[in-house]
Design a protein around this motif. Structure first.
Motif, short mmCIF file in Angstrom:
data_model
loop_
_atom_site.label_atom_id
_atom_site.label_comp_id
_atom_site.label_asym_id
_atom_site.label_seq_id
_atom_site.Cartn_x
_atom_site.Cartn_y
_atom_site.Cartn_z
N ILE A 31 0.91 -1.00 0.05
CA ILE A 31 -0.27 -0.06 0.04
C ILE A 31 0.79 1.14 -0.17
O ILE A 31 1.93 1.40 0.74
CB ILE A 31 -0.93 0.19 1.13
N GLY A 32 0.39 2.28 -0.89
CA GLY A 32 1.26 3.49 -0.93
C GLY A 32 0.30 4.62 -0.80
O GLY A 32 -0.78 4.37 -1.13
N VAL A 33 0.93 5.71 -0.35
CA VAL A 33 0.14 7.08 -0.07
C VAL A 33 0.50 8.08 -0.81
O VAL A 33 1.94 8.43 -0.69
CB VAL A 33 -0.09 7.31 1.31
N MET A 34 -0.31 8.95 -1.47
CA MET A 34 0.29 10.34 -2.07
C MET A 34 -0.86 11.30 -2.19
O MET A 34 -2.04 10.78 -1.89
CB MET A 34 1.02 9.87 -3.53
N LYS A 35 -0.65 12.46 -2.32
CA LYS A 35 -1.66 13.48 -2.84
C LYS A 35 -2.09 13.09 -4.21
O LYS A 35 -1.30 12.68 -5.22
CB LYS A 35 -1.05 14.76 -2.54
N HIS A 36 -3.24 13.80 -4.68
CA HIS A 36 -3.79 13.36 -5.92
C HIS A 36 -2.73 13.94 -7.25
O HIS A 36 -2.46 13.33 -8.28
CB HIS A 36 -4.89 14.13 -6.25
N GLU A 37 -2.21 15.00 -6.75
CA GLU A 37 -1.20 15.67 -7.74
C GLU A 37 0.32 15.19 -8.00
O GLU A 37 0.98 15.42 -8.87
CB GLU A 37 -0.93 17.21 -7.44
N ASP A 38 0.22 14.12 -7.01
CA ASP A 38 1.81 13.49 -7.14
C ASP A 38 1.58 12.15 -8.08
O ASP A 38 2.83 11.53 -8.10
CB ASP A 38 2.09 13.11 -5.77
N ILE A 39 0.56 11.76 -8.52
CA ILE A 39 0.49 10.54 -9.29
C ILE A 39 1.34 10.70 -10.59
O ILE A 39 1.28 11.45 -11.13
CB ILE A 39 -1.01 10.33 -9.71
N HIS A 40 2.20 9.50 -10.61
CA HIS A 40 3.18 9.46 -11.75
C HIS A 40 2.68 8.15 -12.68
O HIS A 40 2.33 6.87 -12.03
CB HIS A 40 4.66 9.22 -11.36
N LEU A 41 2.89 8.23 -13.98
CA LEU A 41 2.69 7.20 -15.01
C LEU A 41 3.93 6.70 -15.71
O LEU A 41 4.75 7.52 -15.89
CB LEU A 41 1.43 7.56 -15.71
N ALA A 42 4.01 5.65 -16.27
CA ALA A 42 5.10 5.06 -16.99
C ALA A 42 4.74 5.24 -18.37
O ALA A 42 4.19 4.72 -19.33
CB ALA A 42 4.95 3.43 -16.75
N LYS A 43 5.41 6.55 -18.76
CA LYS A 43 5.38 6.78 -20.35
C LYS A 43 6.63 7.84 -20.56
O LYS A 43 7.01 8.51 -19.64
CB LYS A 43 4.10 7.52 -20.66
N ALA A 44 7.09 7.47 -21.66
CA ALA A 44 8.39 8.33 -22.28
C ALA A 44 7.87 9.33 -23.42
O ALA A 44 7.54 8.85 -24.58
CB ALA A 44 9.29 7.50 -22.55
N SER A 45 7.56 10.63 -23.11
CA SER A 45 7.32 11.50 -23.94
C SER A 45 8.28 12.67 -24.04
O SER A 45 9.06 13.03 -23.24
CB SER A 45 5.84 12.02 -23.68
N GLY A 46 8.28 13.31 -25.10
CA GLY A 46 9.32 14.59 -25.51
C GLY A 46 10.50 14.26 -25.89
O GLY A 46 11.58 13.77 -25.09
N PRO A 47 10.74 14.40 -27.28
CA PRO A 47 12.08 14.17 -28.00
C PRO A 47 13.07 15.04 -27.43
O PRO A 47 12.70 16.31 -26.96
CB PRO A 47 11.61 14.62 -29.33
N GLY A 48 14.12 14.36 -26.88
CA GLY A 48 15.29 15.01 -26.57
C GLY A 48 15.21 14.82 -24.70
O GLY A 48 16.47 15.03 -24.10
N ASN A 49 14.23 14.58 -24.33
CA ASN A 49 14.09 14.04 -22.62
C ASN A 49 15.11 12.97 -22.69
O ASN A 49 15.24 11.97 -23.31
CB ASN A 49 12.75 13.83 -22.22
N LYS A 50 15.96 12.75 -21.52
CA LYS A 50 17.00 11.94 -21.08
C LYS A 50 16.34 10.64 -20.62
O LYS A 50 15.50 10.70 -19.54
CB LYS A 50 18.10 12.57 -20.25
N VAL A 51 16.86 9.48 -20.69
CA VAL A 51 16.44 8.11 -20.11
C VAL A 51 17.32 7.86 -19.03
O VAL A 51 18.81 7.60 -19.51
CB VAL A 51 16.21 7.05 -21.13
N ILE A 52 17.24 8.01 -17.88
CA ILE A 52 18.17 7.63 -16.74
C ILE A 52 17.94 6.29 -16.04
O ILE A 52 16.63 6.18 -15.56
CB ILE A 52 18.09 8.88 -15.64
N LEU A 53 19.17 5.64 -15.90
CA LEU A 53 18.70 4.16 -15.00
C LEU A 53 19.50 4.74 -13.97
O LEU A 53 20.62 5.23 -13.83
CB LEU A 53 19.37 3.03 -15.63
N TYR A 54 18.80 4.38 -12.77
CA TYR A 54 19.33 4.51 -11.34
C TYR A 54 19.01 3.62 -10.25
O TYR A 54 17.96 2.90 -10.48
CB TYR A 54 18.81 5.96 -10.72
#
Length: 749
Positions: free
Chosen positions: A195-218
Motif C-alpha cells: 500500500i502506498g500513499v500520495m496526494k492526487h497531484e503526485d500521481i506518476h505514470l510509466a510513459k516516455a514523451s518529449g523528444p530530447g528527454n533523457k532516459v536515466i537508469l538509477y
C-alpha cells in the motif's frame, strides 16, 4: 562470439537461434520475424522472449481478464485503473492510495529467502513508481503439508526473506495469510502486496514523451542474478528432469532499496521526472519498451553505459537481467543535473543511458553498433493472445456429489469437544504468531490493526486520523469445488474482513494463482474464477484496479488448487473508531449476524476431522454481504459495538477462540433456536459475523439490524476464563491457548 547486430541479422536470415530454449513457441518466433521483416538479433530475441512470457504478456489470460474492464462498476474513487504499475483510488482529503498484489511463487520454491525477499522489493517499487510513499506490506502465503520435510525448508526461508527485506525497509507488515495444503507441496504460493500513499497531484505514470528527454537508469548495478528471472520461471511448470533455475532467482539488497525509495520521493517532490518505471520482471527489456510504447515517440539507448556488477555480461544478459533495486526515469534536459545531485546525495548510482526520440522505434546500441530496432509496442503490449481450449473437468460432477454434509458427525458432547480442539490446533486454524512475530508490524508508528485482526489498518493522516484497511483472502478448497463461487467467496470474505474493522470497502487487487493454462481443466477453472470475480465486483461496486496472474503452478501433472487471492482496500474516516476483534471486557453481549445453514463443503471441519474435500462450497449472497458490511461500518462509526470478527474458515468456534484468546476473556454461549450444536459451531456459511455489543447499546443495535432486515441472534456473553457451550462442553482458555499456539512452532522445531 561476434556481436549480433541488426545489420548482421539482415544479412544472415537463416542463422540458427535458441528461441525454444528461451521459452518461445515456433509460431511466436515466426511472428517476431514477421514483425521485424527479418530474423531478430540475439538482443531482440532476448527482449521478445521475456516480454512475451506468460508472466509479462498475460497471453493465456488476457481474454478472460478483459471482463474486469467490461464489467467494471462505476466508482468515483478510481483515479488510475488496470494497465499501470498499480491502481490508484481517492480516499478523501486530497489523498490517493495505490495498492497491488503480485506473485513470486516459483523463485521462492527454488531459493526461499531471496525469492520472497525480492517479491517484497518488487511490489514496493511498483507502488513507488506510481509516485507514492510505500506505507505497509501484506503477504498471503500457501505451503505444502505442514508436516512435510520440504515445508520445513521452504516456510522458514520465505518468512525470513519477507521479514528481512520488509523490516529493513521500515515497512510494517500488517496482513496476509498462511495456509497449508498438500496441493502446494511442490509449488508454494508467495504473494506480496503493498500500500502506498500520495496526494492526487503526485500521481506518476510509466510513459516516455518529449523528444530530447533523457532516459536515466538509477539504483543498483546490473548483475548476473535474475537473468530471465520471474519472466521465465513463472512461465513453465516444475519438472525434476530440468536443470536448476537457481541463477534465475534475483538477489535483493533492502538497504539499497531504502535509499532508492527516499531518493525517488525527493525527486518526485521537486517534480523532476516526466515518466518513470521500476525494473521488475523482464528488467530493462520491460522498462524501455513499456516507457517507449506508452509515450509519444521512440527511444534510443546506449546499452554499454549501463553500470554493471559483472563486466562479462552480454547485451542479451543485460537486457534480460532482473537484478533488483533499479528504476528508469524520463527527465527533461534542464532537470538532469538536479536529478543527479539528489541521487548522489542518497548514494544512488544514476546514469543517462539514452534519450526519447521523435521516431517510432526502440533502438538500442552496444559500443556504437545497433543491436535492437523494434516497434516498442510489439514488445510491450502486442504479444500473442491465446484462446486456450477449456472445458468443465470430467471429474467435477463427482467431486461435487461427494457431499461433505454426509460425513459422520460427533455423536456425543465429548466427541464434539475433541473435534473443536482438533480444529483450533490444526495447522490452518492454529495461531500464526510464529510467522507474524518475525515481521515488524508497528514500525513508523501508524499501524492501527495488524495480524491476527480481520484486516490490517494504517493511519495515513496524523491530524484527521484518516486511515485505510486492507485484507487478503482466498480459499483454494472452495475454488476446487466450484471456481466461480470460490472466487466470489474470496472476494466476499476480504470485503467482509475490511468492513468488520469499520472501514468502507472501495476497490480490489487480485493475484490469480492457477496450474498450467495448457490443461483445459485448469483453463476452465481460470475462466470461471475470472467470471465469478468480475460479476462479484460489479455487484459489490468494488472495481478491480490491477493485479497479477500466476500460471504454471504445478509439478509434473499435479496442479495446485485454483487459488484466486483477493485484496480489498477500504477507507475509514477516523481510525480511533476502528473495531478490533478481541473480546476485551466482561459483560459484552455476543450477537451472531446472518443466517447459518448446513454448509460443510470445503470446510475446515471436513479437512481436519475427515481429510475430505467434496460437495459444494457455501452459497454466496452478495446483497447480504453488502448489508452486513453497512451494519458493521455504521455500528463501528456510532459506537454500537466493541468488537467484531467475521466468520469464515472454521466457523463460529474458530472466531470465538480467536476473539477470546486475543482479549483474554471467555464466553458463555447458547446454541440458537433451530440449530444443532454441531452446525452452529462448524458451519462455514458466508455473510456472517460475531459482534460484541455493550449492554447500553443493545437496543439501538438490534433496532438497527431489525430495521435493515439483518438477522441478529443473541448467542451469549463475554464472561469467565473458558468457552462454555451450554449443554455441551467447557473449554478453559488455558487449554485452548496451548492447543492453538503450540502447533506451528512444534511442526517447525
Amino acid at each position: 562470439m561476434s556481436l549480433d547486430t541488426v545489420k548482421n541479422a539482415t544479412e544472415t536470415p537463416d542463422a540458427s537461434q535458441p528461441w525454444k530454449e528461451l521459452g518461445l513457441k515456433e509460431d511466436e518466433y515466426a511472428r517476431i520475424r514477421e514483425i521485424l521483416g527479418r530474423r531478430p538479433t540475439g538482443a531482440e530475441l532476448a527482449m521478445y522472449s521475456v516480454m512475451w512470457s506468460e508472466h509479462c504478456s498475460y497471453k493465456s489470460s488476457k481474454v478472460h481478464l478483459a471482463q474486469f474492464g467490461k464489467k467494471a462498476p462505476k466508482n468515483d474513487a478510481m483515479l488510475v485503473g488496470i494497465g499501470e504499475n498499480a491502481g490508484v483510488v481517492d480516499v478523501g482529503q486530497g489523498y490517493a492510495v495505490t495498492f497491488k498484489v503480485e506473485s513470486h511463487n516459483h523463485p521462492s520454491y527454488i531459493e526461499p529467502y531471496q525469492g520472497a525477499a525480492t517479491g517484497i522489493g518488487g511490489i514496493v517499487r511498483d507502488i513507488l513508481a506510481m509516485g507514492a510513499r510505500p506505507v505497509a506490506v501484506v503477504d498471503p502465503l500457501r505451503f505444502g503439508a505442514a508436516d512435510h520435510p520440504d515445508t520445513k525448508r521452504v516456510l522458514p526461508g520465505v518468512v525470513a526473506g519477507i521479514g528481512g527485506y520488509g523490516n529493513c525497509l521500515g515497512l510494517p507488515n500488517i496482513g496476509g495469510e498462511v495456509v497449508f495444503d498438500e496441493c502446494y507441496q511442490g509449488n508454494p504460493l508467495v504473494n506480496a502486496g503493498c500500500i502506498g500513499v500520495m496526494k492526487h497531484e503526485d500521481i506518476h505514470l510509466a510513459k516516455a514523451s518529449g523528444p530530447g528527454n533523457k532516459v536515466i537508469l538509477y539504483g543498483a548495478r546490473t548483475g548476473g542474478d535474475g537473468i530471465g528471472g520471474v519472466s521465465v520461471l513463472a512461465s513453465e511448470t516444475f519438472d525434476d528432469t530440468k536443470p536448476t533455475k537457481r541463477p534465475a532467482v534475483q538477489v535483493g539488497d533492502p538497504f539499497q532499496e531504502k535509499l532508492l525509495i527516499e531518493c525517488t520521493l525527493e525527486i518526485f517532490k521537486e517534480k523532476l521526472v516526466a515518466g518513470i518505471q521500476d525494473l521488475g520482471g523482464a528488467g530493462l527489456s520491460c522498462a524501455t519498451s513499456e516507457l517507449a510504447s506508452a509515450g509519444t515517440g521512440g527511444m534510443r539507448v546506449e546499452l554499454d553505459t549501463v553500470p554493471l556488477r559483472d563486466a562479462t555480461l552480454s547485451p542479451e544478459e543485460i537486457l534480460m537481467s532482473e537484478s533488483q533495486e533499479r528504476m528508469c526515469a524520463i527527465v527533461e534536459p534542464q532537470h538532469v543535473d538536479r536529478f543527479m545531485e539528489i541521487c548522489e546525495k542518497w548514494d544512488v548510482i544514476a546514469t543517462v543511458i539514452g534519450e526519447v526520440t521523435d521516431g517510432e522505434r526502440l533502438e538500442i546500441f552496444w559500443h556504437g553498433e545497433q543491436i535492437v530496432d523494434v516497434p516498442p509496442g510489439t514488445v510491450a503490449h502486442e504479444g500473442p493472445t491465446y484462446h486456450r481450449p477449456y472445458a468443465r473437468p470430467s471429474w467435477q460432477d463427482a467431486l461435487q456429489a461427494d457431499d461433505a454434509g454426509l460425513l459422520p458427525r460427533p455423536a456425543t458432547s465429548e466427541e464434539l469437544r475433541a473435534q473443536v480442539l482438533a480444529l483450533v490446533s490444526s495447522p490452518n486454524q492454529a495461531s500464526k504468531s510464529w510467522v507474524t512475530d518475525q515481521y515488524d508490524r508497528f514500525v513508523q508508528g501508524n499501524t492501527v490493526l495488524s495480524q491476527p485482526e480481520d484486516a490490517g489498518m494504517i493511519r495515513i493522516d496524523e491530524e484527521s486520523n484518516l486511515g485505510v484497511a486492507m485484507a487478503t483472502d482466498g480459499n483454494g478448497r472452495y475454488a476446487k469445488l466450484d471456481p466461480y463461487t470460490g472466487a466470489q467467496l474470496a472476494l466476499a470474505e476480504s470485503y467482509r474482513n475490511v468492513a468488520a474493522t469499520g472501514a468502507k470497502p472501495l476497490a480490489i487487487s487480485d493475484c490469480l494463482n492457477f496450474g498450467s493454462p495448457e490443461d483445459p481443466d485448469v483453463m476452465w477453472q481460470f475462466a470461471e474464477a475470472c467470471r465469478g470475480l468480475a460479476d462479484g465486483c460489479l455487484e459489490l461496486g468494488t472495481p478491480v484496479t490491477g493485479g497479477n496472474v500466476s500460471l504454471y503452478n504445478q509439478t509434473g501433472d499435479v496442479a495446485i488448487h485454483p487459488t484466486p487471492v483477493v485484496a480489498v482496500l477500504g477507507v475509514i474516516d477516523d481510525v480511533n473508531r476502528r473495531t478490533p476483534m478481541a473480546f476485551a471486557e466482561a459483560g459484552q453481549l455476543l450477537y451472531l449476524l446472518g443466517d447459518t445453514a448446513e454448509e460443510f463443503g470445503g470446510s475446515a471441519w471436513s479437512q481436519v476431522v475427515h481429510d475430505h474435500l467434496g460437495g459444494l462450497p457455501p452459497k454466496v449472497d452478495l446483497g447480504r454481504e453488502k448489508l452486513l458490511a453497512e451494519i458493521l461500518i455504521s455500528a463501528s462509526r456510532d459506537g454500537m459495538i466493541d468488537a467484531a470478527h467475521d466468520l469464515s474458515d472454521g466457523g463460529v468456534i474458530q472466531a470465538l477462540t480467536e476473539s477470546c484468546l486475543k482479549g483474554g476473556n471467555g464466553a458463555r454461549v447458547v446454541v440458537p433456536e433451530g440449530l444443532d450444536a454441531f452446525t452452529f459451531l462448524f458451519s462455514e456459511s458466508a455473510g456472517r459475523a460475531i459482534v460484541a455489543v455493550p449492554r447500553s447499546e443493545e437496543l439501538r443495535f438490534t433496532d438497527m439490524c431489525g430495521a435493515r432486515g439483518l438477522p441478529a441472534a443473541r448467542i451469549g456473553v463475554v464472561d469467565g476464563d473458558a468457552i462454555e457451550v451450554q449443554g455441551e462442553f467447557t473449554l478453559p482458555l488455558a487449554e485452548l491457548r496451548e492447543a492453538h499456539e503450540a502447533t506451528i512452532p512444534g511442526l517447525l522445531a
